[in-house]
Motif scaffolding. Structure first.
Motif, PDB file in Angstrom:
ATOM      1  N   THR A 200      14.194  16.930   6.781  1.00  0.00           N
ATOM      2  CA  THR A 200      13.735  15.855   7.610  1.00  0.00           C
ATOM      3  C   THR A 200      12.194  15.314   6.625  1.00  0.00           C
ATOM      4  O   THR A 200      11.289  15.890   7.534  1.00  0.00           O
ATOM      5  CB  THR A 200      14.066  15.687   8.852  1.00  0.00           C
ATOM      6  N   ILE A 201      11.932  14.284   6.469  1.00  0.00           N
ATOM      7  CA  ILE A 201      10.505  13.906   5.779  1.00  0.00           C
ATOM      8  C   ILE A 201      10.475  12.693   6.829  1.00  0.00           C
ATOM      9  O   ILE A 201      11.419  11.412   6.948  1.00  0.00           O
ATOM     10  CB  ILE A 201      10.558  13.711   5.099  1.00  0.00           C
ATOM     11  N   SER A 202       9.563  12.250   7.317  1.00  0.00           N
ATOM     12  CA  SER A 202       8.598  11.252   8.319  1.00  0.00           C
ATOM     13  C   SER A 202       7.823  10.623   7.395  1.00  0.00           C
ATOM     14  O   SER A 202       6.690  11.384   6.926  1.00  0.00           O
ATOM     15  CB  SER A 202       8.228  11.089   9.852  1.00  0.00           C
ATOM     16  N   TRP A 203       7.344   9.454   7.103  1.00  0.00           N
ATOM     17  CA  TRP A 203       6.176   8.868   6.702  1.00  0.00           C
ATOM     18  C   TRP A 203       5.833   7.314   7.815  1.00  0.00           C
ATOM     19  O   TRP A 203       6.246   6.771   8.607  1.00  0.00           O
ATOM     20  CB  TRP A 203       6.328   8.164   5.626  1.00  0.00           C
TER      21      TRP A 203
ATOM     22  N   TYR B  56      16.584   2.430  -1.164  1.00  0.00           N
ATOM     23  CA  TYR B  56      16.703   1.526  -0.349  1.00  0.00           C
ATOM     24  C   TYR B  56      17.130   1.861   1.193  1.00  0.00           C
ATOM     25  O   TYR B  56      18.201   2.384   1.513  1.00  0.00           O
ATOM     26  CB  TYR B  56      17.864   0.607  -0.580  1.00  0.00           C
ATOM     27  N   ILE B  57      16.106   2.870   1.502  1.00  0.00           N
ATOM     28  CA  ILE B  57      15.446   3.214   2.711  1.00  0.00           C
ATOM     29  C   ILE B  57      14.910   2.495   3.435  1.00  0.00           C
ATOM     30  O   ILE B  57      14.046   1.689   3.672  1.00  0.00           O
ATOM     31  CB  ILE B  57      15.141   4.940   3.127  1.00  0.00           C
ATOM     32  N   LYS B  58      15.876   1.807   4.981  1.00  0.00           N
ATOM     33  CA  LYS B  58      14.851   0.658   5.381  1.00  0.00           C
ATOM     34  C   LYS B  58      14.537   1.507   6.822  1.00  0.00           C
ATOM     35  O   LYS B  58      13.471   0.656   7.275  1.00  0.00           O
ATOM     36  CB  LYS B  58      16.414   0.177   5.836  1.00  0.00           C
ATOM     37  N   ALA B  59      14.539   3.160   6.736  1.00  0.00           N
ATOM     38  CA  ALA B  59      13.595   3.625   8.239  1.00  0.00           C
ATOM     39  C   ALA B  59      13.271   4.152   7.870  1.00  0.00           C
ATOM     40  O   ALA B  59      12.105   4.019   6.561  1.00  0.00           O
ATOM     41  CB  ALA B  59      14.609   4.564   8.380  1.00  0.00           C
ATOM     42  N   THR B  60      11.430   4.651   9.007  1.00  0.00           N
ATOM     43  CA  THR B  60      10.657   5.550   8.147  1.00  0.00           C
ATOM     44  C   THR B  60      10.468   7.037   7.904  1.00  0.00           C
ATOM     45  O   THR B  60      10.072   7.321   8.314  1.00  0.00           O
ATOM     46  CB  THR B  60       9.044   5.112   8.930  1.00  0.00           C
TER      47      THR B  60
ATOM     48  N   LYS C 252       0.618  -1.441   0.301  1.00  0.00           N
ATOM     49  CA  LYS C 252       0.043   0.173   0.144  1.00  0.00           C
ATOM     50  C   LYS C 252       0.562   1.004   0.015  1.00  0.00           C
ATOM     51  O   LYS C 252       2.143   1.344  -0.087  1.00  0.00           O
ATOM     52  CB  LYS C 252      -0.744  -0.239   1.314  1.00  0.00           C
ATOM     53  N   ALA C 253      -0.016   2.109  -0.365  1.00  0.00           N
ATOM     54  CA  ALA C 253       0.906   3.408  -0.607  1.00  0.00           C
ATOM     55  C   ALA C 253       1.224   4.387   0.789  1.00  0.00           C
ATOM     56  O   ALA C 253       0.455   4.063   1.721  1.00  0.00           O
ATOM     57  CB  ALA C 253      -0.072   4.634  -1.418  1.00  0.00           C
ATOM     58  N   PRO C 254       2.870   5.135   1.552  1.00  0.00           N
ATOM     59  CA  PRO C 254       2.860   4.934   2.525  1.00  0.00           C
ATOM     60  C   PRO C 254       1.931   6.315   2.806  1.00  0.00           C
ATOM     61  O   PRO C 254       1.483   7.010   2.135  1.00  0.00           O
ATOM     62  CB  PRO C 254       4.300   5.773   2.281  1.00  0.00           C
ATOM     63  N   GLU C 255       1.904   6.838   4.152  1.00  0.00           N
ATOM     64  CA  GLU C 255       1.613   7.955   4.385  1.00  0.00           C
ATOM     65  C   GLU C 255       2.384   9.102   5.087  1.00  0.00           C
ATOM     66  O   GLU C 255       3.368   9.270   5.740  1.00  0.00           O
ATOM     67  CB  GLU C 255       0.545   7.301   4.964  1.00  0.00           C
ATOM     68  N   ILE C 256       2.866  10.280   4.331  1.00  0.00           N
ATOM     69  CA  ILE C 256       3.647  11.117   5.063  1.00  0.00           C
ATOM     70  C   ILE C 256       3.158  11.491   6.358  1.00  0.00           C
ATOM     71  O   ILE C 256       1.830  11.990   6.008  1.00  0.00           O
ATOM     72  CB  ILE C 256       4.144  12.015   3.940  1.00  0.00           C
ATOM     73  N   ASP C 257       3.631  12.058   7.314  1.00  0.00           N
ATOM     74  CA  ASP C 257       3.373  12.585   8.564  1.00  0.00           C
ATOM     75  C   ASP C 257       3.268  13.888   8.380  1.00  0.00           C
ATOM     76  O   ASP C 257       4.582  14.522   8.626  1.00  0.00           O
ATOM     77  CB  ASP C 257       3.644  11.971   9.367  1.00  0.00           C
ATOM     78  N   VAL C 258       2.789  14.962   7.952  1.00  0.00           N
ATOM     79  CA  VAL C 258       3.462  16.360   8.052  1.00  0.00           C
ATOM     80  C   VAL C 258       3.779  16.859   8.629  1.00  0.00           C
ATOM     81  O   VAL C 258       4.539  17.992   8.943  1.00  0.00           O
ATOM     82  CB  VAL C 258       2.481  17.193   6.745  1.00  0.00           C
TER      83      VAL C 258
ATOM     84  N   GLN D   4       7.365   5.625  -1.571  1.00  0.00           N
ATOM     85  CA  GLN D   4       6.827   4.542  -1.752  1.00  0.00           C
ATOM     86  C   GLN D   4       7.190   3.268  -1.615  1.00  0.00           C
ATOM     87  O   GLN D   4       8.559   3.319  -0.763  1.00  0.00           O
ATOM     88  CB  GLN D   4       6.984   4.326  -3.231  1.00  0.00           C
ATOM     89  N   ALA D   5       6.655   1.874  -0.556  1.00  0.00           N
ATOM     90  CA  ALA D   5       6.801   0.821  -0.488  1.00  0.00           C
ATOM     91  C   ALA D   5       7.534  -0.283  -1.412  1.00  0.00           C
ATOM     92  O   ALA D   5       6.580  -0.177  -2.419  1.00  0.00           O
ATOM     93  CB  ALA D   5       6.429   0.667   1.114  1.00  0.00           C
TER      94      ALA D   5
END
Length: 409
Positions: A183-186, A224-228, A166-172, A247-248
């Motif tokens: 710094t972007i978090s999702w 290849y980002i392993k963290a969120t 599923k599509a990730p959700e960016i936590d604004v 994207q995941a």
């Protein structure tokens, strides 16, 4: 006639174009059919490889478990054979003793009979037959070596093609914009243990709102980002906005991109604030004047004291007719000829804003350096709490105390 010919020519051109479009579409369909066949063949090959790998694992497990059963069989048989040998030797000795006892019953001489009975009794007392355990040392059961693959069978029966993530959700709210870093978090809308990594794409834009097709820059990719979360650094101050999407990906396929977000990376707008200046400074839009009389005989200087002026070292004027009107700025004493940028104080641990003194600059603001009481203070004008640092005295530098670098922000 010419009009009809022109009309017919337009029809011919239209038909030619349409025929070209159909030909191109037919070529595209044939190419797509070919790709479907090739990709299907590749998928079957990959499926064969996966099942071959599974068969290999099962075959290896079967061999290992069969070897364990054989080792257990050998151990038990060896223990039983050892016990069988002991019993055979004891039985042979017991049979000899029995034959001797039967023969002793025919002795007529009482003395000889008594001696023979004594010897037989002593032999029976130490006979191995009476020290044997007549119970097998090991059981013939091998049920502890049985396996139950019911759970594994259900798991294998549940094996399906890998689902599209599923599509990730960016936590604004959790995203952070500071100076030239974002710094972007999702997060994933639901837990998915098969996610292998994430892909971040970003591009620069100069307007707010949804991304536009015309005039957009191409997406830049971080794979290849392993963290969120991920931090983009080295961005330009003059880029007003940044579009980002995530994207995941699992082992086989990448999911849909998240809804793109636009994060603002505003540049600082600096200007000189006349309400924060020293009483003997006159501040205008683009320049600062030294005014020893508090408003009379002004000599303009572009951001610093006029080098050609014969005016003596500036002293604080208290009899200026502007002094009373500017008395609210009477917080700069002595030779503190100062005019302010916005000055903010932060908690170095929590990064919480403690207080802000407000001022603006229209020209680029350069770092400020101050040596005072044996220390060097550097003020860079950046937002981060560590932007203002103080270098204390060192033995080889400004004095004799220990050298260290402390956050002052």
């Amino acid at each position: 006639m010419d009009e009809e010919r022109e009309t017919l020519q337009r029809i011919v051109s239209t038909l030619v174009n349409k025929n070209d479009e159909i030909h191109n579409f037919i070529d595209m369909l044939n190419h797509t059919i070919s790709n479907v066949q090739v990709n299907s063949s590749n998928a079957i090959s990959e499926l064969d490889e996966e099942f071959d790998g599974l068969y290999s694992v099962l075959h290896e497990m079967k061999g290992s478990m069969a070897n364990t059963i054989q080792q257990e069989e050998a151990r038990k048989i060896q223990a039983l054979q050892d016990q069988l040998s002991q019993c055979s030797r004891a039985l042979e000795s017991s049979e000899e003793l029995l034959e001797l006892a039967v023969q002793s019953l025919d002795i007529k001489n009482p003395v000889e009979l008594l001696e023979a009975a004594r010897q037989i009794k002593d032999s029976v007392t130490v006979a191995s037959a009476f020290r044997l355990s007549l119970k097998p040392k090991v059981s013939d059961s091998m049920t502890h070596m049985m396996v139950d693959f019911a759970l594994e069978k259900r798991m294998l029966q549940a094996v399906k093609f890998l689902p599209v993530p599923k599509a990730p959700e960016i936590d604004v709210a959790a995203c952070l914009v500071a100076d030239n870093c974002i710094t972007i978090s999702w997060r994933m809308p639901e837990e998915d243990s098969r996610i292998d990594h994430f892909v971040l794409e970003y591009r620069k834009t100069n307007f707010d709102g949804l991304p536009r097709l015309k005039g957009e820059q191409h997406w830049e990719l971080v794979d290849y980002i392993k963290a969120t979360q991920y931090t983009l650094s080295g961005l330009r101050f003059d880029t007003k906005y940044m579009n980002l999407r995530v994207q995941a990906c699992n082992k086989a396929v990448a999911g849909e991109y998240s809804d793109p977000v636009t994060l603002e990376t505003k540049a600082f707008v600096f200007s000189l604030d006349s309400t924060s200046s020293h009483l003997n400074l006159k501040v205008e839009d683009t320049y600062v004047e030294w005014d020893p009389t508090g408003g009379k005989g002004q000599e303009k200087i572009k951001g610093k004291e006029n080098k050609n002026s014969n005016t003596a070292s500036p002293k604080r004027s208290t009899n200026s007719p502007r002094a009373s009107a500017r008395g609210s700025r009477d917080r700069f004493a002595g030779e503190s000829y100062t005019v302010l940028g916005q000055l903010s104080f932060y908690n170095a641990s929590s990064k919480a804003l403690l207080h802000t003194f407000r001022a603006k600059f229209t020209q680029p603001l350069l770092p400020g350096f101050m040596i005072w009481c044996g220390g060097l203070t550097v003020m860079t004008g950046l937002q981060v709490p560590s932007a203002v640092k103080t270098l204390q005295k060192s033995e080889n530098g400004l004095g004799g105390s220990t050298s260290s670098l402390n956050n002052v922000a």
